[in-house]
Motif scaffolding. Structure first.
Motif, PDB file in Angstrom:
ATOM      1  N   VAL A   1      -0.627   8.928 -10.132  1.00 22.42           N
ATOM      2  CA  VAL A   1       0.688   9.473  -9.815  1.00 22.42           C
ATOM      3  C   VAL A   1       1.178   8.772  -8.552  1.00 22.42           C
ATOM      4  O   VAL A   1       0.392   8.192  -7.803  1.00 22.42           O
ATOM      5  N   PRO A   2       2.481   8.778  -8.283  1.00 15.91           N
ATOM      6  CA  PRO A   2       2.982   8.069  -7.109  1.00 15.91           C
ATOM      7  C   PRO A   2       2.363   8.537  -5.798  1.00 15.91           C
ATOM      8  O   PRO A   2       2.125   7.754  -4.905  1.00 15.91           O
ATOM      9  N   GLU A   3       2.124   9.853  -5.671  1.00 14.00           N
ATOM     10  CA  GLU A   3       1.567  10.383  -4.429  1.00 14.00           C
ATOM     11  C   GLU A   3       0.660  11.565  -4.749  1.00 14.00           C
ATOM     12  O   GLU A   3       0.862  12.276  -5.728  1.00 14.00           O
ATOM     13  N   GLN A   4      -0.352  11.747  -3.922  1.00 13.46           N
ATOM     14  CA  GLN A   4      -1.173  12.945  -4.043  1.00 13.46           C
ATOM     15  C   GLN A   4      -1.849  13.210  -2.700  1.00 13.46           C
ATOM     16  O   GLN A   4      -2.013  12.307  -1.876  1.00 13.46           O
ATOM     17  N   HIS A   5      -2.233  14.472  -2.485  1.00  8.76           N
ATOM     18  CA  HIS A   5      -2.904  14.865  -1.249  1.00  8.76           C
ATOM     19  C   HIS A   5      -4.333  15.280  -1.581  1.00  8.76           C
ATOM     20  O   HIS A   5      -4.582  15.956  -2.575  1.00  8.76           O
ATOM     21  N   GLU A   6      -5.256  14.836  -0.740  1.00  6.75           N
ATOM     22  CA  GLU A   6      -6.667  15.154  -0.988  1.00  6.75           C
ATOM     23  C   GLU A   6      -7.408  15.130   0.342  1.00  6.75           C
ATOM     24  O   GLU A   6      -7.411  14.117   1.047  1.00  6.75           O
ATOM     25  N   GLY A   7      -8.013  16.255   0.699  1.00 13.66           N
ATOM     26  CA  GLY A   7      -8.797  16.309   1.926  1.00 13.66           C
ATOM     27  C   GLY A   7      -8.000  15.981   3.174  1.00 13.66           C
ATOM     28  O   GLY A   7      -8.539  15.441   4.145  1.00 13.66           O
ATOM     29  N   GLY A   8      -6.696  16.284   3.156  1.00  9.64           N
ATOM     30  CA  GLY A   8      -5.859  15.989   4.304  1.00  9.64           C
ATOM     31  C   GLY A   8      -5.254  14.603   4.283  1.00  9.64           C
ATOM     32  O   GLY A   8      -4.387  14.288   5.096  1.00  9.64           O
ATOM     33  N   ILE A   9      -5.696  13.749   3.357  1.00 11.32           N
ATOM     34  CA  ILE A   9      -5.180  12.383   3.258  1.00 11.32           C
ATOM     35  C   ILE A   9      -4.028  12.349   2.254  1.00 11.32           C
ATOM     36  O   ILE A   9      -4.134  12.888   1.154  1.00 11.32           O
ATOM     37  N   HIS A  10      -2.947  11.714   2.638  1.00 15.61           N
ATOM     38  CA  HIS A  10      -1.782  11.545   1.767  1.00 15.61           C
ATOM     39  C   HIS A  10      -1.917  10.189   1.074  1.00 15.61           C
ATOM     40  O   HIS A  10      -1.700   9.137   1.680  1.00 15.61           O
ATOM     41  N   TRP A  11      -2.310  10.196  -0.190  1.00 13.88           N
ATOM     42  CA  TRP A  11      -2.528   8.966  -0.940  1.00 13.88           C
ATOM     43  C   TRP A  11      -1.212   8.475  -1.547  1.00 13.88           C
ATOM     44  O   TRP A  11      -0.471   9.249  -2.142  1.00 13.88           O
ATOM     45  N   VAL A  12      -0.958   7.206  -1.381  1.00 10.80           N
ATOM     46  CA  VAL A  12       0.256   6.587  -1.895  1.00 10.80           C
ATOM     47  C   VAL A  12      -0.136   5.435  -2.816  1.00 10.80           C
ATOM     48  O   VAL A  12      -1.018   4.628  -2.486  1.00 10.80           O
ATOM     49  N   ARG A  13       0.496   5.362  -3.974  1.00 12.43           N
ATOM     50  CA  ARG A  13       0.179   4.273  -4.894  1.00 12.43           C
ATOM     51  C   ARG A  13       0.714   2.948  -4.348  1.00 12.43           C
ATOM     52  O   ARG A  13       1.870   2.838  -3.955  1.00 12.43           O
ATOM     53  N   GLY A  14      -0.135   1.945  -4.329  1.00 13.94           N
ATOM     54  CA  GLY A  14       0.280   0.646  -3.819  1.00 13.94           C
ATOM     55  C   GLY A  14      -0.903  -0.290  -3.721  1.00 13.94           C
ATOM     56  O   GLY A  14      -2.052   0.083  -3.951  1.00 13.94           O
ATOM     57  N   ASP A  15      -0.619  -1.533  -3.360  1.00 17.02           N
ATOM     58  CA  ASP A  15      -1.628  -2.578  -3.339  1.00 17.02           C
ATOM     59  C   ASP A  15      -1.497  -3.357  -2.036  1.00 17.02           C
ATOM     60  O   ASP A  15      -0.408  -3.836  -1.691  1.00 17.02           O
ATOM     61  N   ALA A  16      -2.604  -3.487  -1.301  1.00 17.60           N
ATOM     62  CA  ALA A  16      -2.590  -4.225  -0.041  1.00 17.60           C
ATOM     63  C   ALA A  16      -2.311  -5.701  -0.239  1.00 17.60           C
ATOM     64  O   ALA A  16      -2.023  -6.417   0.729  1.00 17.60           O
ATOM     65  N   LEU A  17      -2.369  -6.184  -1.488  1.00 16.21           N
ATOM     66  CA  LEU A  17      -2.039  -7.565  -1.789  1.00 16.21           C
ATOM     67  C   LEU A  17      -0.522  -7.773  -1.925  1.00 16.21           C
ATOM     68  O   LEU A  17      -0.068  -8.906  -2.079  1.00 16.21           O
TER      69      LEU A  17
END
Length: 337
Positions: A40-56
């Motif tokens: 999914v585009p965004e999700q929260h887990e353990g206080g971390i806000h995860w964002v879909r994306g690629d460091a490349l």
């Protein structure tokens, strides 16, 4: 969000990145993390806000870093493939985002930058003349970071430590070459048996990063710090700690064996990972120790978990020992080292 306490962590799915992200959350930071393949585009887990994306992808890093005062660069190419081709472009994306946000970049460092002329005790200002391809890339990474800091648009914090071990981390000597994950410990292979060596417990490294970030505005724009970690005076103390921990929980006592360098050399033409291991063998052939006096002066104390507690938490996380009911992972204790 308030940039002063908002951070982007690249590599939060890995060992050091994940540990830094968790400890920053515990310290009251808002933590954003970039993740490939997020459903999914965004999700929260353990206080971390995860964002879909690629460091490349430069645009993904720039978008994720918006409003962040700190960017932790603890990311590696997928599966460590094409390392020499992708590592520097990934760092360039971080530097570009940090310039825009006027943010502090955090880089977990290692000893690949140094050749034997700096051994056995390495200070932060020691000359960097690497012996290996990976070492040369590490030197170039730090050169680019220093150039960015000199421009005045970004700050840089490098925390250098010995060989990592710790919970939730698989890409290190402890879990790849010394102990077999997911099995009871019957033996341990020691790459530097008889030679002093330095190790670093990941939660201690992460806690050091968190404490330094709390003081970042009082540090130079380009700051390097070395950690003492755990010093193994004869290349066997880590093995003896494994023996002690295992013997308290089960028997028989694990055997301590020499790592089969001859076999690694024989098989290396067919196994890329072994070629990488052989390239770094010189770091196990003589004592290599980082001087932490600068760090101790700034923090007063280096976060330091007792060795047996660190080993036990690592073995439990690896599935080599069962977790005890009610037990949690050891919290780094601020002992002076």
């Amino acid at each position: 969000m308030e940039p002063e306490k908002t951070a982007l962590v690249l590599g939060a799915s890995g060992g050091i990145g994940g540990e830094v992200a968790r400890q920053m959350c515990q310290a009251g930071w808002r933590v954003r993390a970039l993740k490939r393949g997020l459903g999914v585009p965004e999700q929260h887990e353990g206080g971390i806000h995860w964002v879909r994306g690629d460091a490349l992808r430069a645009q993904d890093v720039a978008a994720a870093a918006a409003g962040c005062g700190v960017i932790v660069h603890a990311v590696n190419p997928p599966g460590y493939r094409r390392w020499s081709e992708l590592v520097l472009p990934m760092l360039d994306h971080t530097i570009a985002a940090a310039r825009t946000q006027r943010a502090t970049i955090v880089l977990p460092g290692n000893v690949y930058n140094y050749g034997p002329e700096t051994f056995p005790l390495i200070a932060e200002d020691a000359p960097q003349h690497p012996r290996t391809r990976k070492g040369a890339i590490r030197v170039e990474m730090e050169r680019r970071l220093e150039a960015a800091a000199e421009e005045g648009t970004a700050r840089v914090l490098i925390v250098r430590a010995g060989d990592f071990f710790g919970p939730r981390s698989s890409s290190n000597w402890f879990s790849q070459g010394m102990i077999k994950p997911g099995r009871p410990v019957v033996s341990m292979q020691l790459p530097g048996k008889g030679v002093a060596h330095q190790f670093a417990y990941l939660p201690d490294v992460a806690q050091t990063v968190v404490q330094l970030l709390a003081r970042r505005h009082a540090l130079p724009a380009f700051a390097r710090f070395h950690m003492a970690g755990h010093w193994d005076p004869d290349g066997m103390e880590l093995g003896r700690a494994v023996q002690r921990v295992v013997m308290r929980r089960q028997s028989p006592q694990p055997a301590l064996k020499r790592f089969p360098w001859w076999l690694a050399r024989l098989v290396s033409p067919f196994v890329p990972t072994l070629r990488e291991i052989l390239e770094m063998r010189y770091l196990w052939e003589q004592p290599v120790r980082l001087d932490n006096r600068r760090l101790a002066k700034v923090l007063g104390r280096e976060p330091h978990t007792p060795l047996d507690a660190a080993v036990e938490a690592t073995l439990v996380s690896m599935g080599c020992l069962p977790a005890l009911a009610g037990n949690s992972l050891p919290v780094p204790s601020p002992e002076l080292v």
